[in-house]
Design a protein around this motif. Sequence first.
Motif, mmCIF file in Angstrom:
data_model
loop_
_atom_site.group_PDB
_atom_site.id
_atom_site.type_symbol
_atom_site.label_atom_id
_atom_site.label_comp_id
_atom_site.label_asym_id
_atom_site.label_seq_id
_atom_site.Cartn_x
_atom_site.Cartn_y
_atom_site.Cartn_z
ATOM 1 N N GLN A 1 0.815 -1.214 0.000
ATOM 2 C CA GLN A 1 0.000 0.000 0.000
ATOM 3 C C GLN A 1 0.848 1.264 0.000
ATOM 4 O O GLN A 1 0.432 2.283 -0.530
ATOM 5 C CB GLN A 1 -0.946 0.013 1.199
ATOM 6 N N ALA A 2 2.021 1.196 0.603
ATOM 7 C CA ALA A 2 2.885 2.377 0.693
ATOM 8 C C ALA A 2 3.861 2.462 -0.476
ATOM 9 O O ALA A 2 4.616 3.422 -0.577
ATOM 10 C CB ALA A 2 3.658 2.351 2.009
ATOM 11 N N GLN A 3 3.832 1.475 -1.339
ATOM 12 C CA GLN A 3 4.772 1.402 -2.457
ATOM 13 C C GLN A 3 4.707 2.666 -3.310
ATOM 14 O O GLN A 3 3.644 3.230 -3.531
ATOM 15 C CB GLN A 3 4.441 0.188 -3.315
ATOM 16 N N GLY A 4 5.853 3.083 -3.755
ATOM 17 C CA GLY A 4 5.912 4.259 -4.610
ATOM 18 C C GLY A 4 6.175 5.543 -3.855
ATOM 19 O O GLY A 4 6.277 6.605 -4.451
ATOM 20 N N GLY A 5 6.299 5.440 -2.539
ATOM 21 C CA GLY A 5 6.591 6.637 -1.760
ATOM 22 C C GLY A 5 8.024 7.085 -1.989
ATOM 23 O O GLY A 5 8.962 6.332 -1.723
ATOM 24 N N ASN A 6 8.191 8.291 -2.496
ATOM 25 C CA ASN A 6 9.535 8.808 -2.775
ATOM 26 C C ASN A 6 10.317 9.122 -1.507
ATOM 27 O O ASN A 6 11.538 9.165 -1.532
ATOM 28 C CB ASN A 6 9.443 10.071 -3.635
ATOM 29 N N PHE A 7 9.614 9.382 -0.415
ATOM 30 C CA PHE A 7 10.279 9.779 0.823
ATOM 31 C C PHE A 7 10.206 8.696 1.900
ATOM 32 O O PHE A 7 10.608 8.915 3.028
ATOM 33 C CB PHE A 7 9.697 11.105 1.326
ATOM 34 N N LEU A 8 9.688 7.521 1.525
ATOM 35 C CA LEU A 8 9.608 6.391 2.449
ATOM 36 C C LEU A 8 10.990 5.772 2.611
ATOM 37 O O LEU A 8 11.637 5.413 1.630
ATOM 38 C CB LEU A 8 8.629 5.338 1.925
ATOM 39 N N LEU A 9 11.430 5.680 3.846
ATOM 40 C CA LEU A 9 12.716 5.058 4.155
ATOM 41 C C LEU A 9 12.460 3.610 4.564
ATOM 42 O O LEU A 9 11.572 3.330 5.359
ATOM 43 C CB LEU A 9 13.414 5.824 5.281
ATOM 44 N N GLN A 10 13.217 2.718 4.012
ATOM 45 C CA GLN A 10 13.030 1.291 4.275
ATOM 46 C C GLN A 10 13.876 0.874 5.461
ATOM 47 O O GLN A 10 14.838 1.547 5.788
ATOM 48 C CB GLN A 10 13.419 0.484 3.036
ATOM 49 N N PRO A 11 13.634 -0.213 6.074
ATOM 50 C CA PRO A 11 12.528 -1.137 5.833
ATOM 51 C C PRO A 11 11.327 -0.785 6.699
ATOM 52 O O PRO A 11 11.444 -0.008 7.651
ATOM 53 C CB PRO A 11 13.120 -2.470 6.288
ATOM 54 N N ILE A 12 10.184 -1.364 6.373
ATOM 55 C CA ILE A 12 9.043 -1.269 7.281
ATOM 56 C C ILE A 12 9.363 -2.197 8.448
ATOM 57 O O ILE A 12 9.746 -3.347 8.253
ATOM 58 C CB ILE A 12 7.731 -1.669 6.574
ATOM 59 N N MET A 13 9.240 -1.656 9.646
ATOM 60 C CA MET A 13 9.615 -2.412 10.842
ATOM 61 C C MET A 13 8.376 -2.717 11.665
ATOM 62 O O MET A 13 7.312 -2.157 11.428
ATOM 63 C CB MET A 13 10.617 -1.605 11.668
ATOM 64 N N TRP A 14 8.532 -3.572 12.643
ATOM 65 C CA TRP A 14 7.452 -3.859 13.585
ATOM 66 C C TRP A 14 8.033 -3.933 14.986
ATOM 67 O O TRP A 14 9.194 -4.297 15.169
ATOM 68 C CB TRP A 14 6.710 -5.142 13.218
ATOM 69 N N VAL A 15 7.206 -3.525 15.948
ATOM 70 C CA VAL A 15 7.651 -3.498 17.342
ATOM 71 C C VAL A 15 6.516 -3.904 18.266
ATOM 72 O O VAL A 15 5.343 -3.858 17.897
ATOM 73 C CB VAL A 15 8.145 -2.092 17.769
ATOM 74 N N SER A 16 6.908 -4.278 19.455
ATOM 75 C CA SER A 16 5.960 -4.474 20.547
ATOM 76 C C SER A 16 6.518 -3.751 21.761
ATOM 77 O O SER A 16 7.551 -4.149 22.302
ATOM 78 C CB SER A 16 5.778 -5.961 20.864
ATOM 79 N N SER A 17 5.841 -2.699 22.165
ATOM 80 C CA SER A 17 6.264 -1.986 23.371
ATOM 81 C C SER A 17 6.082 -2.863 24.597
ATOM 82 O O SER A 17 6.818 -2.738 25.573
ATOM 83 C CB SER A 17 5.453 -0.696 23.531
ATOM 84 N N LYS A 18 5.121 -3.759 24.527
ATOM 85 C CA LYS A 18 4.820 -4.635 25.661
ATOM 86 C C LYS A 18 5.907 -5.693 25.866
ATOM 87 O O LYS A 18 6.420 -5.862 26.965
ATOM 88 C CB LYS A 18 3.461 -5.301 25.438
ATOM 89 N N SER A 19 6.280 -6.393 24.795
ATOM 90 C CA SER A 19 7.275 -7.468 24.925
ATOM 91 C C SER A 19 8.704 -6.987 24.675
ATOM 92 O O SER A 19 9.653 -7.674 25.029
ATOM 93 C CB SER A 19 6.955 -8.603 23.947
#
Length: 193
Positions: free
Chosen positions: A160-178
Amino acid sequence: MLGCRFVAGVQDRKSFPDFGVPEVAFAGRSNVGKSSLINAITNNKKNAKTSSNPGSTRQINFYLNKGIVALVDLPGYGYSKASKEATRGYLDVMEHYLMSREALQRLVLLIDSRIGLKEIDRDFLCWLEEHGIYYSIVLTKADKLSEQALGSMVSFVQNQAQGGNFLLQPIMWVSSKSGRGIRELAHEISRCI
């Protein structure tokens, strides 16, 4: 990012502090976990005030890390228990910050991994692109999904975010809980310095 502490809360355009250090701002829908993530990154559960009520952060909060980098907690967009007038006010201050802040090195856009991108997130992505603001996407609350579901959501958001000229890779994931993914995100933030 031990040693990071709250230094200022700003509610108007004229009060932005000048630390003379790079800034990394956190944005996203209300209750996506911005304040919780700042607490996890700084390893201090009392740094940023958290709440289960949407729209509790109604100012721009600055956290300074040893005079090296500032983390910036932006008010959430979308649903809020604040009045429409109050919401417009703090979103106006947020927009001014994003468009005028020379110290801003990166915006970290937080997306709830259980929900993915909503229309309001896509609108915000378009706004960031229109204004040439570099951003990363981080999926929050990753502990709520299985590894397979999380992988699927990362791919879905990536597409869905593909094509963003200012998007810095990679898409990350986090858990504040764990705590999963927190060290990797802190490393990415340190690369902005």
